[in-house]
Structures are given as structure tokens and as C-alpha cells.
Design an enzyme around this catalytic site. Structure first.
Site, PDB file in Angstrom:
ATOM      1  N   ARG A  19       0.835  -1.205   0.000  1.00 15.19           N
ATOM      2  CA  ARG A  19       0.000   0.000   0.000  1.00 15.19           C
ATOM      3  C   ARG A  19       0.870   1.256   0.000  1.00 15.19           C
ATOM      4  O   ARG A  19       0.977   1.960  -0.985  1.00 15.19           O
ATOM      5  CB  ARG A  19      -0.943  -0.020   1.212  1.00 15.19           C
ATOM      6  CG  ARG A  19      -2.109   0.981   1.113  1.00 15.19           C
ATOM      7  CD  ARG A  19      -1.744   2.413   1.453  1.00 15.19           C
ATOM      8  NE  ARG A  19      -1.212   2.577   2.796  1.00 15.19           N
ATOM      9  CZ  ARG A  19      -0.748   3.713   3.275  1.00 15.19           C
ATOM     10  NH1 ARG A  19      -0.706   4.797   2.502  1.00 15.19           N
ATOM     11  NH2 ARG A  19      -0.252   3.790   4.504  1.00 15.19           N
ATOM     12  N   ASP A  20       1.529   1.513   1.110  1.00 13.46           N
ATOM     13  CA  ASP A  20       2.300   2.746   1.262  1.00 13.46           C
ATOM     14  C   ASP A  20       3.438   2.813   0.263  1.00 13.46           C
ATOM     15  O   ASP A  20       3.738   3.873  -0.305  1.00 13.46           O
ATOM     16  CB  ASP A  20       2.837   2.827   2.699  1.00 13.46           C
ATOM     17  CG  ASP A  20       3.185   4.241   3.121  1.00 13.46           C
ATOM     18  OD1 ASP A  20       3.101   5.150   2.279  1.00 13.46           O
ATOM     19  OD2 ASP A  20       3.539   4.442   4.293  1.00 13.46           O
ATOM     20  N   HIS A 215       4.466   3.879  13.127  1.00  5.00           N
ATOM     21  CA  HIS A 215       4.706   3.932  11.685  1.00  5.00           C
ATOM     22  C   HIS A 215       5.833   4.944  11.496  1.00  5.00           C
ATOM     23  O   HIS A 215       5.618   6.156  11.585  1.00  5.00           O
ATOM     24  CB  HIS A 215       3.439   4.376  10.955  1.00  5.00           C
ATOM     25  CG  HIS A 215       3.595   4.472   9.468  1.00  5.00           C
ATOM     26  ND1 HIS A 215       3.175   3.467   8.617  1.00  5.00           N
ATOM     27  CD2 HIS A 215       4.124   5.439   8.674  1.00  5.00           C
ATOM     28  CE1 HIS A 215       3.437   3.820   7.357  1.00  5.00           C
ATOM     29  NE2 HIS A 215       4.014   5.021   7.375  1.00  5.00           N
ATOM     30  N   HIS A 217       9.449   6.459   9.558  1.00  7.46           N
ATOM     31  CA  HIS A 217      10.159   6.623   8.295  1.00  7.46           C
ATOM     32  C   HIS A 217      11.644   6.831   8.560  1.00  7.46           C
ATOM     33  O   HIS A 217      12.035   7.264   9.641  1.00  7.46           O
ATOM     34  CB  HIS A 217       9.589   7.810   7.513  1.00  7.46           C
ATOM     35  CG  HIS A 217       8.297   7.510   6.830  1.00  7.46           C
ATOM     36  ND1 HIS A 217       7.979   7.988   5.577  1.00  7.46           N
ATOM     37  CD2 HIS A 217       7.221   6.782   7.206  1.00  7.46           C
ATOM     38  CE1 HIS A 217       6.775   7.564   5.223  1.00  7.46           C
ATOM     39  NE2 HIS A 217       6.291   6.827   6.198  1.00  7.46           N
ATOM     40  N   CYS A 248      10.606   8.673  -0.569  1.00  4.51           N
ATOM     41  CA  CYS A 248       9.946   9.703   0.222  1.00  4.51           C
ATOM     42  C   CYS A 248       9.756  10.944  -0.633  1.00  4.51           C
ATOM     43  O   CYS A 248      10.728  11.543  -1.073  1.00  4.51           O
ATOM     44  CB  CYS A 248      10.773  10.048   1.464  1.00  4.51           C
ATOM     45  SG  CYS A 248      10.011  11.346   2.452  1.00  4.51           S
ATOM     46  N   ASN A 257       9.701   4.683   4.174  1.00  4.73           N
ATOM     47  CA  ASN A 257       9.408   3.773   5.288  1.00  4.73           C
ATOM     48  C   ASN A 257      10.655   3.005   5.718  1.00  4.73           C
ATOM     49  O   ASN A 257      11.544   2.739   4.914  1.00  4.73           O
ATOM     50  CB  ASN A 257       8.346   2.746   4.863  1.00  4.73           C
ATOM     51  CG  ASN A 257       6.999   3.373   4.599  1.00  4.73           C
ATOM     52  OD1 ASN A 257       6.324   3.805   5.520  1.00  4.73           O
ATOM     53  ND2 ASN A 257       6.621   3.434   3.334  1.00  4.73           N
TER      54      ASN A 257
END
Length: 319
Positions: A19-20, A215, A217, A248, A257
Site C-alpha cells: 500500500r504505502d 509507523h 520513516h 519519500c 518507510n
């Protein structure tokens, strides 16, 4: 599941790459490749995977096949299938597809919230309450869990610093609105370890058992240091992306991530079991490389290999 699962793992690694990661890059991964990748990740021992986002295909064509991906992923045994939903409409579509868990992003930054989902933070919290009401209309055994991640919890590229009191107040409002869990997201890679530890301690104090995962990064190289800080605060669920997929958008050339392979190695080397077979996890990268030729993949562990004599936590006598 991996054969080394001799007990319930200490830490839940929640894979968000499908997804991300995929929504952050211009190339679209074919549906069959997504399903092969998800199956390979589950085969390596991943127990929770965020497989897609139920948003407008016009906004994110990479996620246009979300329902099809969910339909395939829910057939995999012992796998919790997540999908991101920005609003009630997305939740309706995700529920119809059969997801096990809904995740909703709610930004602590007013400017980011308006830019990201076209709603104020207050309106986003109200949307969570609407989704809770929808979920509660379903039969008990068909209700997906509802988790919320507070975006820009550690800072925003538009607003700069985000007051910690605001983040905790929002977490309390979201818990009251019906979220099963509320986690914190370092959307912009601004967080530092002292801040992460402090804010998660406040989150546990504020909402107790509803405190969710981290979550994080790696945009500025702080990702794994922030994981250790979150561990110290009591966090047991971490989002990550295989190969740091997606980069990013706020820092060209920097990873986004935290890398799943590096996260798993960090945890296992500290004696914390994840239930994940690192060799099989690294092997799954080949599916991405074949389906997205030329897309950069990150990871110190895949590049350097495992240390000689490395023993997973579940098999160690001192674990």
C-alpha cells in the site's frame, strides 16, 4: 507460517509495502505480481499486511485493483489483511471486499489534513466515528477491526513542529470516537528517539490498551533508532516496507518507510522474536525487482547479508 514459530512472537511487524510503498511510486505493479508478493511475504512469516488503499482510482491508479488484491489475500491462512480507507465511502468498499482490518489516517497537522484528505482534523475524527457506526451494524463475526494512525504526529513539512499536547488530545478523541487502536505516524521523517519515547509513553498513559503501533520513516536516517526508542516505551507493533519501497516525496533520493528486512534483523538480534524467516523475506524482493524493473530497493541487511552464526530469537537459548 515459518517453522521457527515455537511461541507467539514478541513483536508484530506489519508490512505496508503493497500500500504505502506502491502508492508512492509512478509504476503500477500488476495485480498478479502483487498477489505473488503478498503470498511470499506471508510465506516468510508476515502475519499482517496492508495490501491496498480504497481511494479514488483517479487519485491513485496504483490502487485501482484494491478489491481484487484483498479478495486474493484473504485466502491466505494466518494472515490479517489490512486496507487503508480515508473516509466512510472507502470503508464501505473495503468491508465489501472482505478486509480484516481498516486503517484510517488522521493528521495532527491542520494544513496536512486539508491537503491530504480535504478535511480538517475535527472532520476526520468525525469520519472515524461514522465508520465505527457502520462497522457496528455488521454481524459480530464480520466486523473488521478499526485502527487509526495519527499522521504528522512528530512534525509536518507544512506547519513545522506539531504540539505534543494536540497529538495526545486527538488520540483520546479518536479512542472515544470508536477506534480500536490509535498509533503514531512519523509521516515526514522528522522524529527523533527522545521525542518518540516521550510521545508513546504519553499515548499509553492517555489511552491505555488502545495505544497502537509505530509507523516510522527513515527519511533522515533515524528510523531504527526510533524503533528502539518506541520499544523502550512499550510499543509492540511496527509498520515497515520491504526494500523501503516508495522512497519519500519530501526528500528526493532518501528512503521513506523503514526497511522490513532491517527492522526484522534489528528485533531478532535484540532477542525479540518476530516469527519471520529473514532469508525467505529477502528472497521475496525478487518479485518486486521483476515486476517493477529499475525501482530502487533499500536495505543494509539484504546488501551485507546476515552475520556469520546469526541465530533467530525464537531459537536462541537466551531469548
Amino acid at each position: 507460517m515459518s517453522s521457527m514459530n515455537v511461541k507467539t512472537p514478541d513483536i508484530l511487524v506489519s508490512e505496508v509495502g503493497p500500500r504505502d510503498g506502491l502508492q508512492s511510486i509512478s509504476q503500477a505493479m500488476p495485480t498478479d505480481a502483487k498477489l505473488r508478493w503478498i503470498a511470499a511475504l506471508a510465506g516468510a512469516g508476515l502475519r499482517e499486511i496492508e495490501v491496498g488503499s480504497f481511494v479514488s482510482p483517479k487519485l491513485l491508479p496504483q490502487m485501482a485493483d484494491a478489491a481484487e488484491v484483498v479478495a486474493g489475500a484473504i485466502k491466505i491462512s494466518d494472515l490479517t489483511v489490512l486496507a487503508l480507507v480515508p473516509n466512510l465511502k472507502g470503508a464501505e468498499r473495503a468491508i465489501a471486499a472482505g478486509v480484516h482490518k481498516l486503517t484510517m489516517p488522521v493528521s495532527a497537522s491542520r494544513q496536512h489534513s486539508l491537503a491530504n484528505i480535504g478535511k480538517t482534523p475535527e472532520e476526520a475524527i468525525a469520519e472515524v466515528a461514522k465508520v465505527r457506526t457502520l462497522v457496528d451494524t455488521l454481524p459480530q463475526d464480520q466486523r473488521p477491526a478499526l485502527e487509526v494512525g495519527i499522521s504528522t504526529a512528530f512534525g509536518c513539512t507544512m506547519e513545522g513542529p506539531v504540539p505534543e499536547d494536540r497529538v495526545i488530545e486527538m488520540a483520546e478523541l479518536l479512542a472515544k470516537a470508536g477506534a480500536d487502536s490509535v498509533g503514531l505516524s512519523d509521516t515526514t521523517g522528522y522524529a527523533n528517539p527522545a521525542q518518540v519515547k516521550r510521545l508513546f509513553k504519553r499515548l499509553f498513559a492517555g489511552i491505555g490498551a488502545k495505544a497502537g503501533g509505530a509507523h516510522l520513516h527513515n527519511t533522515r536516517g533515524q528510523g531504527l533508532a526510533n524503533v528502539v526508542a518506541a520499544l523502550d516505551a512499550g510499543v509492540t507493533t511496527f509498520d515497515s516496507s520491504q526494500g523501503g519501497l516508495g522512497g519519500c516525496p519530501y526528500a528526493p533520493g532518501a528512503t521513506g518507510n523503514i526497511v522490513t528486512e532491517d527492522l526484522v534483523f534489528l528485533l531478532e538480534s535484540m532477542g525479540l522474536s518476530t516469527g519471520i524467516d529473514i532469508d525467505r523475506l529477502i528472497a521475496a524482493r525478487a518479485i518486486i525487482q521483476a515486476a517493477l524493473p529499475g525501482e530502487p530497493l533499500y536495505g543494509h541487511v539484504p546488501d551485507a547479508g546476515l552475520p556469520k552464526g546469526f541465530v533467530p530469537a525464537a531459537l536462541r537459548s537466551d531469548a
